[in-house]
Design an enzyme around this catalytic site. Structure first.
Site, PDB file in Angstrom:
ATOM      1  N   SER A  29       0.846  -1.190   0.000  1.00  0.00           N
ATOM      2  CA  SER A  29       0.000   0.000   0.000  1.00  0.00           C
ATOM      3  C   SER A  29       0.881   1.238   0.000  1.00  0.00           C
ATOM      4  CB  SER A  29      -0.897   0.006   1.242  1.00  0.00           C
ATOM      5  OG  SER A  29      -1.508   1.264   1.446  1.00  0.00           O
ATOM      6  N   TYR A  34      -2.052  -0.355  10.405  1.00  0.00           N
ATOM      7  CA  TYR A  34      -2.171  -0.740   8.994  1.00  0.00           C
ATOM      8  C   TYR A  34      -0.915  -0.354   8.222  1.00  0.00           C
ATOM      9  CZ  TYR A  34      -3.922  -0.870   4.196  1.00  0.00           C
ATOM     10  OH  TYR A  34      -4.080  -1.135   2.855  1.00  0.00           O
TER      11      TYR A  34
END
Length: 250
Positions: free
Chosen positions: A142, A156
């Site tokens: 990501s 995250y």
């Protein structure tokens, strides 16, 4: 470049994984698809075979946090397709809470799914590739991996930075030993999926179809690393790396 005919995708029942399956099917690839929601997998299989009757699509239920099952399912899917050319480690979670606010349970689940389970998937894939002496490992990270991020994104972002480093380490070994195994790390930006449905709206958000087209293009080129879509995420990535943390944290 070697054509990767047989492609395994985890987390294929929705979002990026589901759309990648559609895109690879359209180019004639045989698919090994796994996820927890087997009803959606079987529905997807039926759709893909109807649209592309010349391909093979094998599906298996998989909870990536069941590490023994990861190895068993990967090997079973390899046997179904008589080999695997590419494995896309895609399954993940987007949940998270600020550190120290009493929700360690949520952050632990994200850490276990996004890093430990990803490690298990990389182990299982590389075990197969080392035996075959060829293959393409793709890890979906990501843009959050570029920098430590605040509030609900802290855990995250840390997990995504971790799997990016994991993939780079595997790539370093494969490069040094001159194998026929390649490793690609993708850093998607804001792409509309079920996972991002609860996120704040952003003018940088792109559609699932457009985002996945750019992802598959980078995968097919077997680039070591790619920020996708390239615009605006290549310049955004540079800024994330170099701007003061107080600005990035906004």
């Amino acid at each position: 470049m070697t054509e990767r005919k047989k492609v395994l995708i985890t987390g294929a029942s929705s979002g990026l994984g589901e759309q990648m399956a559609r895109t690879f099917a359209a180019s004639g690839r045989d698919l090994a698809l796994c996820a927890r929601r087997t009803d959606r997998l079987h529905r997807l299989r039926k759709e893909l075979l109807a649209a592309h009757p010349g391909i093979t699509v094998s599906v298996r239920g998989l909870d990536v946090n069941d590490h023994q099952q990861v190895f068993a399912v990967f090997h079973a899917l390899r046997d179904d397709l008589e080999g695997l050319d590419r494995v896309i480690v895609n399954a993940g979670l987007g949940k998270g809470k600020p550190i120290g606010t009493g929700r360690f349970d949520v952050n632990l689940q994200t850490a276990q799914t996004n890093f430990t389970a990803a490690l298990a998937q990389c182990e299982a894939a590389m075990e197969i590739f080392r035996t075959q002496r060829s293959g393409h490992l793709v890890v979906i990270s990501s843009m959050s991996a570029m920098r430590g991020l605040p509030r609900n994104l802290t855990t995250y972002a840390a997990t995504k930075a971790g799997i990016s480093a994991l993939a780079e380490g595997i790539r370093a070994e494969m490069t040094a030993t001159r194998t026929r195994i390649t490793v690609t790390t993708l850093h998607p930006g804001y792409i509309a999926t079920d996972l991002s449905a609860g996120a704040a709206k952003s003018p940088l958000m792109t559609t699932t179809e457009k985002g996945v087209r750019s992802m598959v293009k980078a995968i097919e080129r077997e680039r070591p690393e790619a920020k996708v879509p390239a615009w605006p995420w290549v310049p955004v990535g540079f800024l994330m790396r170099h701007l003061p943390l107080r600005i990035v944290a906004r």
